[in-house]
Write an enzyme that holds these catalytic residues in place. Structure first.
Site, PDB file in Angstrom:
ATOM      1  N   GLU A  37      10.201 -76.880  -6.179  1.00  0.00           N
ATOM      2  CA  GLU A  37      11.543 -76.396  -5.849  1.00  0.00           C
ATOM      3  C   GLU A  37      12.404 -77.633  -5.597  1.00  0.00           C
ATOM      4  O   GLU A  37      12.005 -78.512  -4.819  1.00  0.00           O
ATOM      5  CB  GLU A  37      11.491 -75.524  -4.590  1.00  0.00           C
ATOM      6  CG  GLU A  37      12.857 -74.943  -4.296  1.00  0.00           C
ATOM      7  CD  GLU A  37      12.923 -74.066  -3.055  1.00  0.00           C
ATOM      8  OE1 GLU A  37      11.877 -73.778  -2.451  1.00  0.00           O
ATOM      9  OE2 GLU A  37      14.060 -73.693  -2.707  1.00  0.00           O
ATOM     10  N   ARG A 263      -4.518 -77.368  -0.114  1.00  0.00           N
ATOM     11  CA  ARG A 263      -3.430 -78.344   0.024  1.00  0.00           C
ATOM     12  C   ARG A 263      -3.994 -79.655   0.534  1.00  0.00           C
ATOM     13  O   ARG A 263      -4.992 -79.671   1.243  1.00  0.00           O
ATOM     14  CB  ARG A 263      -2.443 -77.895   1.110  1.00  0.00           C
ATOM     15  CG  ARG A 263      -1.685 -76.671   0.852  1.00  0.00           C
ATOM     16  CD  ARG A 263      -0.780 -76.388   2.043  1.00  0.00           C
ATOM     17  NE  ARG A 263       0.447 -77.167   1.961  1.00  0.00           N
ATOM     18  CZ  ARG A 263       1.489 -76.786   1.231  1.00  0.00           C
ATOM     19  NH1 ARG A 263       1.463 -75.681   0.542  1.00  0.00           N
ATOM     20  NH2 ARG A 263       2.571 -77.525   1.201  1.00  0.00           N
ATOM     21  N   LYS A 273       8.419 -80.542   2.793  1.00  0.00           N
ATOM     22  CA  LYS A 273       9.775 -81.008   2.513  1.00  0.00           C
ATOM     23  C   LYS A 273      10.739 -80.639   3.637  1.00  0.00           C
ATOM     24  O   LYS A 273      11.647 -81.386   3.948  1.00  0.00           O
ATOM     25  CB  LYS A 273      10.266 -80.411   1.189  1.00  0.00           C
ATOM     26  CG  LYS A 273       9.778 -81.180  -0.011  1.00  0.00           C
ATOM     27  CD  LYS A 273      10.324 -80.574  -1.288  1.00  0.00           C
ATOM     28  CE  LYS A 273       9.400 -79.487  -1.781  1.00  0.00           C
ATOM     29  NZ  LYS A 273       9.965 -78.550  -2.704  1.00  0.00           N
TER      30      LYS A 273
HETATM   31  P1  ATP Z   1       6.908 -78.046   0.800  1.00  0.00           P
HETATM   32  O1  ATP Z   1       6.438 -77.220   1.931  1.00  0.00           O
HETATM   33  O2  ATP Z   1       6.734 -79.486   1.016  1.00  0.00           O
HETATM   34  O3  ATP Z   1       8.297 -77.683   0.337  1.00  0.00           O
HETATM   35  P2  ATP Z   1       6.081 -76.483  -1.338  1.00  0.00           P
HETATM   36  O4  ATP Z   1       4.744 -76.013  -1.753  1.00  0.00           O
HETATM   37  O5  ATP Z   1       6.992 -75.457  -0.823  1.00  0.00           O
HETATM   38  O6  ATP Z   1       5.912 -77.678  -0.375  1.00  0.00           O
HETATM   39  P3  ATP Z   1       7.059 -76.843  -3.937  1.00  0.00           P
HETATM   40  O7  ATP Z   1       8.197 -77.609  -4.420  1.00  0.00           O
HETATM   41  O8  ATP Z   1       7.122 -75.362  -4.059  1.00  0.00           O
HETATM   42  O9  ATP Z   1       6.821 -77.259  -2.474  1.00  0.00           O
HETATM   43  O10 ATP Z   1       5.703 -77.376  -4.573  1.00  0.00           O
HETATM   44  C1  ATP Z   1       5.468 -77.597  -5.928  1.00  0.00           C
HETATM   45  C2  ATP Z   1       3.988 -77.575  -6.167  1.00  0.00           C
HETATM   46  O11 ATP Z   1       3.350 -78.553  -5.390  1.00  0.00           O
HETATM   47  C3  ATP Z   1       3.396 -76.247  -5.792  1.00  0.00           C
HETATM   48  O12 ATP Z   1       2.580 -75.803  -6.853  1.00  0.00           O
HETATM   49  C4  ATP Z   1       2.605 -76.529  -4.564  1.00  0.00           C
HETATM   50  O13 ATP Z   1       1.482 -75.716  -4.499  1.00  0.00           O
HETATM   51  C5  ATP Z   1       2.251 -77.991  -4.709  1.00  0.00           C
HETATM   52  N1  ATP Z   1       2.088 -78.606  -3.394  1.00  0.00           N
HETATM   53  C6  ATP Z   1       3.016 -78.705  -2.425  1.00  0.00           C
HETATM   54  N2  ATP Z   1       2.507 -79.280  -1.321  1.00  0.00           N
HETATM   55  C7  ATP Z   1       1.210 -79.568  -1.602  1.00  0.00           C
HETATM   56  C8  ATP Z   1       0.145 -80.171  -0.873  1.00  0.00           C
HETATM   57  N3  ATP Z   1       0.303 -80.593   0.379  1.00  0.00           N
HETATM   58  N4  ATP Z   1      -1.045 -80.304  -1.489  1.00  0.00           N
HETATM   59  C9  ATP Z   1      -1.215 -79.882  -2.753  1.00  0.00           C
HETATM   60  N5  ATP Z   1      -0.258 -79.313  -3.490  1.00  0.00           N
HETATM   61  C10 ATP Z   1       0.948 -79.149  -2.934  1.00  0.00           C
HETATM   62 MG    MG Z   2       7.931 -73.999  -1.957  1.00  0.00          MG
END
Ligand code: ATP
Ligand code: MG
Length: 559
Positions: A37, A263, A273
């Site tokens: 995102e 994760r 984020k």
């Molecule tokens: P955040 O909470 O930091 O915003 P998110 O999962 O909401 O993380 P996205 O932009 O939706 O952020 O993530 C893109 C991809 O990265 C998703 O497929 C997510 O599963 C993966 N991802 C995000 N954080 C992690 C993590 N800590 N370990 C492994 N994969 C991750």
């Molecule tokens: Mg997300």
């Protein structure tokens, strides 16, 4: 780009895909996607997901899409779109062209929603957000039907169109899937699939005032792109029945397989984020690319190479069990990467002036220094030696016991790549601070040990006249506790010593030509790299990438 050695055993996702290929599932195709995102910069957790998705694509001669999951316009921005593209490229991966956006599919997603409505599988609901929550029930109690659940198909189609046409205010009405209000899986209790939200979207402007929810948009986008394996983190495991329900009920003919993995969490930092953006907004760090941040932009600026980050991601592996990885482990990967390739140089962080009284004034002697003492192929350089040099304040004591191998009054030390010097006199200012040392050198000791006595210590130094003055930033853990995400007030556990600045460091003159991204070992001090920008007064800035060894483990044990 994959650097997975052939000997590494397959992880569970690779095994699933190997079997799928044997079964000729998806006609032998493999297409994954990385779906960030654009609401912030990528962090080390994302790197794990990038290495996994792009790594799988490479390993199985498939592809990987970069798709921005942009269904939440209020929080998103093109700044983040651009930064994310740069970070993925920097990590060394190429996505299938072109870059994709969920917003590319807004019309198709709208049509899919209409398919659901026409099949009696979606309805417009008038409940407000808090009522929806209340009607949803709990883990032990089934939910209650929304009054909108029994609307006719015609009424639902008309109301949904009215939502799209802007006839309702934000949050006034939503479209929900009609699944099962008594499902033991709360995600299936008629989840919201569309909401009214007036916000200018970075890709579609003001074209839409309704936006699809993640659970609906994500699986349908996967299907539209023909994704074969949709890899996501474990918290989506309970959403998988919903993922499948949408696919099965919307009339698409592609059925991607969702597979969850754990994760990455890293001690002493946060991988969210939302929390990272809070650190930026509250001024705890200078920006998303502050070298203390676990963002790819921050790590790059700090001097971590893409290869080191990929190596780390490969070594932590891919499993289904959650675990916290020690920061020291990431740092060991960084150190290992720098160890062989960083050029050795000398830099004095806390300068103390040394006058070598028997060295002729106004002359410079060029000394030969090795660029990497363990690797002759990296060659040598000349470093200027003159009558006045800087040494580090920490390398001098007026008096100390025999164990102290550095310089003290009336004793000797070797200047690295140079001569043995003796300290004869200490000059102090009115406050009693040492400001200068008066020394003499032994001209017979260049490259040879004196025959009549032992000089054990070797210290680094820089010629005053030739030194490059720079600001050196030494970083430490951003948080003083291992799991800051568990703290109620995360600001209170920001490590006050996470950045220590040495504003008047004195470096070897050759470092003037250092470029960001090239690693150096400042002998005895650590690995450093030049920052992307000079400081306000025009001095070059050098960031400490990582210390020479892991001193943190020791400190923690000491308490
Ligand atoms: P955040 O909470 O930091 O915003 P998110 O999962 O909401 O993380 P996205 O932009 O939706 O952020 O993530 C893109 C991809 O990265 C998703 O497929 C997510 O599963 C993966 N991802 C995000 N954080 C992690 C993590 N800590 N370990 C492994 N994969 C991750
Ligand atoms: Mg997300």
């Amino acid at each position: 780009m994959s650097d997975t050695p052939a000997t590494t055993p397959s992880h569970f996702i690779q095994k699933i895909i190997e079997q799928d290929l044997l079964d000729n599932k998806n006609d032998g195709r493999v297409l994954t996607r990385f779906p960030p995102e654009p609401n912030g910069y990528l962090h080390i957790g994302h790197a794990k997901s990038i290495c996994l998705n792009f790594g799988i694509a490479e390993q199985f001669s498939g592809g990987c899409n970069l798709r921005f999951d942009d269904t939440n316009p209020a929080k998103e921005d093109v700044e983040f779109v651009e930064a994310i593209k740069q970070d993925v490229s920097w990590l060394g991966f190429e996505w299938q062209q072109p870059v994709l956006f969920t917003s590319n599919y807004f019309q198709q997603l709208y049509n899919f929603a209409c398919v659901l409505i026409k099949a009696g599988k979606a309805y417009v609901c008038d409940l407000q957000a808090d009522q929806i929550r209340e009607y949803r029930g709990t883990l032990t109690q089934p939910g209650k039907d929304s009054p909108g659940r029994d609307r006719t198909i015609e009424e639902n189609l008309a109301l949904f169109e009215a939502m799209k046409n802007g006839e309702f205010g934000d949050g006034e009405r939503v479209l929900r899937a009609r699944i099962d209000m008594a499902s033991p899986n709360i995600n299936l209790r008629d989840p919201v699939i569309y909401r009214v939200k007036r916000a200018t979207h970075h890709q579609t402007g003001d074209q839409w005032c309704i936006y699809p929810m993640y659970d609906f948009a994500h699986c349908m986008s996967d299907a539209l792109e023909g994704i074969t394996h949709s890899l996501c983190t474990l918290e989506f495991e309970d959403h998988r029945p919903l993922y499948n329900w949408f696919i099965e009920n919307s009339g698409v003919d592609c059925h991607p397989q969702q597979i969850e993995f754990s994760r990455l969490s890293l001690e002493h930092t946060v991988v969210s984020k939302r929390v990272l953006s809070g650190l930026v907004e509250n001024g705890h760090v200078s920006g998303w690319d502050d070298p203390r941040m676990p963002t790819l932009a921050g790590m790059r600026r700090r001097g971590y190479s893409a290869a080191a980050v990929r190596d780390f991601c490969q070594k932590i592996g891919v499993t289904k069990s959650d675990n916290m990885v020690e920061m020291a482990f990431l740092e060991s990967c960084v150190r290992e990467d720098l160890q062989d390739q960083a050029l050795r140089v000398m830099g004095v962080l806390r300068p103390l002036k040394v006058i070598i009284e028997n060295f002729p004034e106004g002359t410079t002697e060029d000394l030969i220094a090795s660029n990497h003492p363990q690797d002759e192929s990296m060659g040598t350089r000349t470093i200027p030696f003159s009558r006045t040099v800087y040494i580090d304040q920490e390398d001098f004591r007026e008096s100390a016991n025999k164990k102290y191998k550095r310089l003290k009054t009336d004793s000797e030390v070797r200047l690295r790549y140079g001569y043995v010097i003796r300290c004869n006199e200490v000059i102090k200012d009115e406050q009693g601070e040492i400001i200068e040392l008066r020394c003499t050198y032994d001209p017979d000791t260049l490259g040879v040990n004196p025959e009549d006595r032992k000089v054990k210590g070797v210290i680094h130094w820089v010629s005053v006249e030739h030194a490059l003055e720079a600001e050196v930033q030494v970083y430490d853990r951003l948080f003083s506790v291992a799991n800051p995400a568990a703290e109620e007030n995360i600001s209170s556990v920001v490590n006050p010593e996470s950045l220590i600045s040495f504003p008047n460091a004195q470096l070897e003159p050759g470092l003037l030509n250092a470029v960001a991204g090239q690693g150096y070992q400042f002998e005895r001090e650590g690995y450093f790299c030049r920052d992307i920008a000079d400081n306000d007064s025009g001095k070059p800035v050098f960031n400490r990438t990582v210390a020479l060894r892991d001193s943190w483990a020791k400190i923690e044990k000491k308490g």
